[in-house]
Design a protein around this motif. Structure first.
Motif, PDB file in Angstrom:
ATOM      1  N   ARG A 190      98.078  -8.893  56.714  1.00  0.00           N
ATOM      2  CA  ARG A 190      99.194  -9.756  57.100  1.00  0.00           C
ATOM      3  C   ARG A 190      98.857 -11.225  56.812  1.00  0.00           C
ATOM      4  NH1 ARG A 190     103.844  -9.104  60.299  1.00  0.00           N
ATOM      5  NH2 ARG A 190     104.018  -7.083  59.310  1.00  0.00           N
ATOM      6  N   ARG A 223     107.423  -4.718  49.430  1.00  0.00           N
ATOM      7  CA  ARG A 223     108.451  -5.660  49.895  1.00  0.00           C
ATOM      8  C   ARG A 223     107.814  -6.995  50.243  1.00  0.00           C
ATOM      9  NH1 ARG A 223     111.973  -3.544  54.763  1.00  0.00           N
ATOM     10  NH2 ARG A 223     113.237  -5.382  54.297  1.00  0.00           N
ATOM     11  N   SER A 227     108.241 -10.734  48.299  1.00  0.00           N
ATOM     12  CA  SER A 227     109.094 -11.621  49.088  1.00  0.00           C
ATOM     13  C   SER A 227     108.341 -12.743  49.790  1.00  0.00           C
ATOM     14  CB  SER A 227     109.844 -10.814  50.155  1.00  0.00           C
ATOM     15  OG  SER A 227     110.669  -9.873  49.536  1.00  0.00           O
ATOM     16  N   LEU A 280     118.214 -16.950  52.473  1.00  0.00           N
ATOM     17  CA  LEU A 280     117.333 -17.589  53.454  1.00  0.00           C
ATOM     18  C   LEU A 280     115.875 -17.634  53.009  1.00  0.00           C
ATOM     19  CD1 LEU A 280     118.788 -16.085  56.767  1.00  0.00           C
ATOM     20  CD2 LEU A 280     119.028 -18.423  55.916  1.00  0.00           C
ATOM     21  N   ASP A 281     115.467 -16.672  52.227  1.00  0.00           N
ATOM     22  CA  ASP A 281     114.083 -16.699  51.737  1.00  0.00           C
ATOM     23  C   ASP A 281     113.984 -15.921  50.438  1.00  0.00           C
ATOM     24  OD1 ASP A 281     114.394 -14.132  52.665  1.00  0.00           O
ATOM     25  OD2 ASP A 281     112.654 -14.129  53.984  1.00  0.00           O
TER      26      ASP A 281
ATOM     27  N   ARG C 103     109.763 -17.952  58.441  1.00  0.00           N
ATOM     28  CA  ARG C 103     108.730 -16.944  58.266  1.00  0.00           C
ATOM     29  C   ARG C 103     107.830 -16.862  59.497  1.00  0.00           C
ATOM     30  NH1 ARG C 103     104.421 -17.380  53.477  1.00  0.00           N
ATOM     31  NH2 ARG C 103     106.227 -16.961  52.178  1.00  0.00           N
ATOM     32  N   SER C 135     117.319 -12.790  56.289  1.00  0.00           N
ATOM     33  CA  SER C 135     116.234 -13.109  55.369  1.00  0.00           C
ATOM     34  C   SER C 135     115.609 -11.800  54.903  1.00  0.00           C
ATOM     35  CB  SER C 135     115.192 -13.975  56.077  1.00  0.00           C
ATOM     36  OG  SER C 135     114.640 -13.250  57.152  1.00  0.00           O
ATOM     37  N   ARG C 136     114.788 -11.896  53.860  1.00  0.00           N
ATOM     38  CA  ARG C 136     114.066 -10.693  53.418  1.00  0.00           C
ATOM     39  C   ARG C 136     113.050 -10.272  54.474  1.00  0.00           C
ATOM     40  NH1 ARG C 136     112.384 -10.845  47.090  1.00  0.00           N
ATOM     41  NH2 ARG C 136     114.299 -11.677  46.188  1.00  0.00           N
ATOM     42  N   MET C 137     112.551 -11.261  55.195  1.00  0.00           N
ATOM     43  CA  MET C 137     111.452 -11.009  56.133  1.00  0.00           C
ATOM     44  C   MET C 137     111.902 -10.367  57.440  1.00  0.00           C
ATOM     45  SD  MET C 137     108.626 -11.857  54.930  1.00  0.00           S
ATOM     46  CE  MET C 137     108.639 -12.131  53.185  1.00  0.00           C
ATOM     47  N   SER C 139     113.807  -7.939  58.536  1.00  0.00           N
ATOM     48  CA  SER C 139     113.735  -6.497  58.809  1.00  0.00           C
ATOM     49  C   SER C 139     112.368  -5.931  58.457  1.00  0.00           C
ATOM     50  CB  SER C 139     114.810  -5.763  57.998  1.00  0.00           C
ATOM     51  OG  SER C 139     114.617  -6.004  56.621  1.00  0.00           O
ATOM     52  N   LEU C 140     111.430  -6.814  58.138  1.00  0.00           N
ATOM     53  CA  LEU C 140     110.153  -6.368  57.583  1.00  0.00           C
ATOM     54  C   LEU C 140     108.939  -6.755  58.434  1.00  0.00           C
ATOM     55  CD1 LEU C 140     108.668  -5.100  55.201  1.00  0.00           C
ATOM     56  CD2 LEU C 140     108.894  -7.259  53.974  1.00  0.00           C
ATOM     57  N   LEU C 141     108.895  -7.987  58.880  1.00  0.00           N
ATOM     58  CA  LEU C 141     107.680  -8.453  59.558  1.00  0.00           C
ATOM     59  C   LEU C 141     107.524  -7.949  61.001  1.00  0.00           C
ATOM     60  CD1 LEU C 141     107.205 -12.143  58.286  1.00  0.00           C
ATOM     61  CD2 LEU C 141     105.962 -10.097  57.611  1.00  0.00           C
TER      62      LEU C 141
END
Lengths: 462, 237, 220
Positions: A190, A223, A227, A280-281, C103, C135-137, C139-141
């Motif tokens: 991470r 992913r 990203s 957003l990112d 993030r 954001s892409r993050m 649903s992921l982080l």
């Protein structure tokens, strides 16, 4: 004198723990596949396989067209396409990009193509750390080893092996449950994801009509790789292109089922270029590296061209009785199993490991499970013919002479009838050498019949 | 009455002649008019599979000459039958007329009985527990899966106990068995583990080459299980 | 000759093609979906996702959805997307929920709450896309992901999705199909959930969302 490959095979065969690991892992993957492609579970399976084959055939037969369409669409979405003739060009692009963007940390998700060009080792020489983030690949990177299997790269590692490895390399506490070991890797990686300047992925499919890169995975590391960092680089062989987004219906339905017995893998990402206005990112820069590295050589052979249809599902490995004995490290290149057996000689040339296409019983299990219907046994036979023609096989001269004599004898039945028993009788008295010795090293030999069928038949007719 | 020309294969001719006699007996009782052309030798597969196409072609040409005007060519081997029916096409020009009708004339023994003669009960009797090994080429190239099982189901006294790895290769593979003896032997041992788990007393198959490999390992392992060609089972009374 | 020209010319030489040679139509598109009547789909979705270790709740009203989410969160810090359906369910005003998508915020959160463009009944899949609201993050982080969707968004399967959305690239730079919790079997083939993505997934299917307008951009 035994050759290096014979040592590797002997080592794999002589390691009962490894044998069990290979057997249970490939067995489980093969069972998963069998369940999900069964007629009850997926009645359209055979039709989809044929269709996938036809789409790949069409695309590769017009590859120049689709590569250009892909390029136009990638660039229309703000990405850039980098063409690389070989590993060296691909590596140079990535190294220079890292230098220009002043980053020395790269996160990577599993990609056989980057294994093929030894990207990590070269980047390391340039002081750039490329971290593998797929759990299996990460374990292997820490251990300094190569993938053992296309989709289950660390299947040969036990939890104890991994516990020691994490203790030694990550200074982690000694944990032996897969859950705790996974948590250790998650935490370590991470940080890397959030720090890395570049994320490198492979590509399962490239879609010409939309400029998309499609990534299929279960963990989420692909992913994250595409990203989290500011820059995403996808490295792909030129053969991965398919014409239309809608063709993914065929391929995605086949890939997960064939690989792991999942109707769909956990994450399927359809990626098209960098972050767009208002999003957003996402990465600010996107590059697609299109790698040749020998593929055009394979493409030039109309019969063996189908080797490039491969979607890297690993089903042929899981169902191969030879792979299941000798394991991934007995094969000379990154691609192992039946698909490796046909790709390696075509990429590297038949001279390098002429034994390889002969290391098959030609049972055909690979072709039976291949989701894109690559005729692997047929290609093996063609490669064998090339090798004997070139006369590069060990002991090839003797063998050639033997087959010449044999072929002559087979056209002279009266002489054959007299020679066969004499030869057999002689063989039983001769010292056990050559093929006879090899046979007897493993099993008993039935005695030759005292009278051949033709003699018995003749007698019966009287 | 179908006219059948036996192609017994080189291995049956020299090593397992009783298989050829059994096949002839079964076909005879099924009402076929049988002939055996003594000029026959081999289909050429050993050379073809080893990469010697020129040698394979000369032997294949000889085979075609011997069997030129035969109606049905029946073979006690899925592997040899497939060589002729499918792989000859790779040795000759696409337009070669000698190749054209081969696939419909060349038959693996069990499928000939079931699909051409429509016979499933040949009147055999054998008091044994049997398991069936799918020879790879019989199974995957000649589509021989149901036929041998139907025939076995009709054998009086015989109980079919399927093994869990029926479709897995025995490891023979022609010259593979001597070029990679340890791998081949390992495959065979995996196969016999499955055979032993089935509890069968005999292993039956359509191919003598597979059975030679399996028998060799069974006997080396000191088991009492023995192999029988399907034709021998069907000829038992 | 640059690498581009070099590779393209090698490809053409290998295929015996000229640069201007025509290309025939590719094989026809093959999409296969037998439309089951919509009422079955929510149940089908539920059994597919639950088989993968996800949790599915089928509720009648936005209020019930909000209540489910609140209890699933059990006080954990969560980031919500700005999807109208979440507003309609009152999720953005739950005490432990923010809509900050940085993030750092995503990395620190215990859970995320989003909607989805579609859900695919056959495989228990959510279709999410990066955009203005997600954001892409997100649903992921976080280790837990909760998605709230209208029942009408459930399609039969992947094939129907590719029929409805012929060109995912038109929608977003990242459209992602999420089929169950993140997982791995890389250690001794033992299944472990929650590697890099969420190990915990909840999907709340809302039968009637009269208050929430649709936000998915329909592709034609």
């Amino acid at each position: 004198m035994a050759e290096p490959y014979q040592h590797k095979i002997a080592n794999a065969l002589g390691d009962p723990k490894l044998q069990l690991a290979i057997y249970s892992a490939t067995g489980r993957l093969a069972d998963g596949r069998r369940r999900t492609v069964s007629t009850e579970a997926f009645p359209d399976y055979q039709e989809l396989r044929q269709h996938a084959h036809e789409i790949k055939k069409h695309t590769l037969n017009h590859l120049d067209f689709y590569l250009q369409e892909l390029e136009r669409n990638v660039e229309a979405r703000g990405g850039r396409v980098i063409w690389a003739r070989d590993g060296q060009e691909a590596r140079a692009f990535i190294r220079n990009l890292a230098r220009e963007r002043a980053t020395n940390l790269i996160v990577k998700s599993k990609s056989m193509t980057t294994e093929e060009i030894h990207l990590n080792e070269h980047l390391a020489q340039d002081g750039i750390e490329a971290v593998e983030t797929d759990l299996g690949e990460y374990i292997l990177q820490l251990a300094g080893e190569k993938p053992f299997h296309i989709i289950a790269p660390a299947l040969h590692k036990t939890r104890e092996d991994i516990a020691h490895l994490f203790e030694r390399r990550l200074h982690a506490a000694h944990e032996t449950t897969p859950e705790r070991l996974t948590a250790i890797a998650r935490a370590a990686l991470r940080e890397k994801f959030l720090e890395a300047g570049i994320g490198i992925t492979g590509a399962n499919f490239l879609v010409a009509d939309s400029g998309m890169v499609v990534l299929v995975e279960n963990e989420g590391n692909a992913r994250l790789s595409c990203s989290a960092p500011r820059i995403h680089v996808a490295v792909s062989g030129i053969e991965k292109v398919i014409p239309r987004a809608q063709d993914l219906g065929v391929f995605l339905n086949l890939l997960g089922r064939s690989a792991t017995g999942q109707p769909l893998s956990v994450y399927t990402s359809f990626l098209s270029g960098p972050r767009r206005e208002g999003e957003l990112d996402g990465p600010e820069e996107f590059y697609l590296v299109l790698l040749d590295n020998g593929r055009t050589k394979v493409l030039a052979d109309a019969e063996k061209r189908q080797s490039l249809y491969c979607i890297r599902c690993g089903a042929c490995l899981n169902n191969c009785p030879v792979y299941r004995k000798i394991g991934g490290y007995s094969y000379p290149w990154v691609y192992s199993g039946p698909i490796g057996k046909i790709l390696t000689p075509q990429f590297m040339g038949v001279h390098q490991d002429p034994w390889l296409p002969f290391a098959s019983s030609l049972c055909g299990a690979c072709a039976e499970v291949c989701p894109v219907k690559i005729e692997i046994p047929k290609i093996l036979l063609a490669l064998r013919a090339e090798i004997t023609e070139a006369g590069i096989q060990k002991g090839g001269m003797v063998e050639k002479l033997a087959f010449r004599m044999w072929a002559w004898l087979m056209r002279h039945p009266r002489i054959y009838e007299r020679v066969a028993p004499v030869a057999a009788a002689a063989a039983s008295r001769l010292p056990r050498a050559g093929p006879l010795k090899a046979w007897l090293s493993q099993r008993d030999l039935p005695p030759l019949a005292r009278r051949s069928f033709r003699q018995l038949w003749r007698e019966r007719r009287k | 009455m179908p006219r059948v020309s036996l192609f017994v294969t080189c291995i049956v001719d020299q090593v397992f002649p009783q298989v050829g006699l059994a096949m002839a007996g079964v076909l005879d009782r099924a009402g076929c008019e049988i002939e055996f052309r003594e000029a026959q030798t081999c289909c050429g597969q050993p050379a073809f599979n080893s990469g010697y196409r020129r040698e394979a072609r000369t032997v294949a040409e000889y085979f075609l000459q011997v069997f030129e005007d035969a109606d049905y060519i029946v073979v006690p081997s899925g592997s040899c039958a497939s060589m002729i029916a499918h792989h000859y096409a790779e040795l000759f020009d696409a337009g070669d007329t000698r190749i054209a009708g081969l696939a419909s004339r060349v038959w693996e023994f069990s499928r000939f009985l079931v699909d051409v003669l429509h016979v499933e009960d040949v009147g055999a009797r054998l008091e044994r527990v049997a398991t069936y090994h799918d020879g790879c080429h019989a199974l995957r190239e000649m589509r021989t899966k149901e036929a041998p099982r139907r025939l076995l189901e009709h054998v009086r006294g015989l109980r079919l106990a399927e093994m869990d790895a029926a479709e897995e290769c025995c490891g023979f593979g022609g010259t593979f068995s001597v070029k990679f003896p340890e791998v081949s032997g390992g495959m065979a041992r995996t196969k016999i583990d499955s055979i032993l788990r089935s509890g069968a007393e005999i292993v039956v198959s359509t191919d003598s080459s597979c059975l030679m490999q399996i028998q060799g390992v069974l006997s080396r392992a000191g088991t009492g299980v023995r192999t029988m060609h399907l034709a021998e089972v069907l000829d038992s009374r | 000759m640059n690498s581009r020209e070099f590779i393209l010319s090698r490809v053409r030489a290998a295929l015996g093609r000229g640069a201007a040679d025509p290309v025939p139509e590719p094989p026809p598109v093959l999409l296969r979906f037998a439309s089951s009547p919509p009422p079955d789909r929510a149940e089908k979705f539920r059994s597919a996702l639950e088989a993968l270790g996800g949790k599915v709740a089928i509720v009648n009203t936005p209020g019930e959805a909000g209540a489910y989410v609140e209890s699933a969160l059990a006080g954990r810090r969560a980031i919500a997307s700005q999807a109208p359906i979440l507003e309609a369910c009152g999720i953005d005003s739950l005490p432990s929920v923010t809509t900050e998508h940085s993030r750092q915020a995503c990395a620190a959160a215990d859970a995320s709450i989003t909607s989805a463009e579609y859900a695919l009944a056959e495989t228990g899949t959510l279709v999410v896309s990066a955009g203005l609201r997600d954001s892409r993050m997100v649903s992921l982080l976080p280790p837990c992901h909760i998605a709230v969707i209208e029942r009408s968004k459930i399609l039969e399967n992947l094939d129907e999705f590719l029929d409805v959305c012929r060109q995912p690239a038109a929608q977003s730079s990242a459209v992602v199909l999420i089929t169950g919790p993140s997982r791995t079997a890389d250690i001794e083939m033992r299944l472990v959930r929650g590697v890099h993505g969420p190990g915990e997934i909840h999907v709340v299917i809302v039968n009637n969302v009269t208050a929430a307008p649709s936000y998915a951009s329909e592709e034609t």
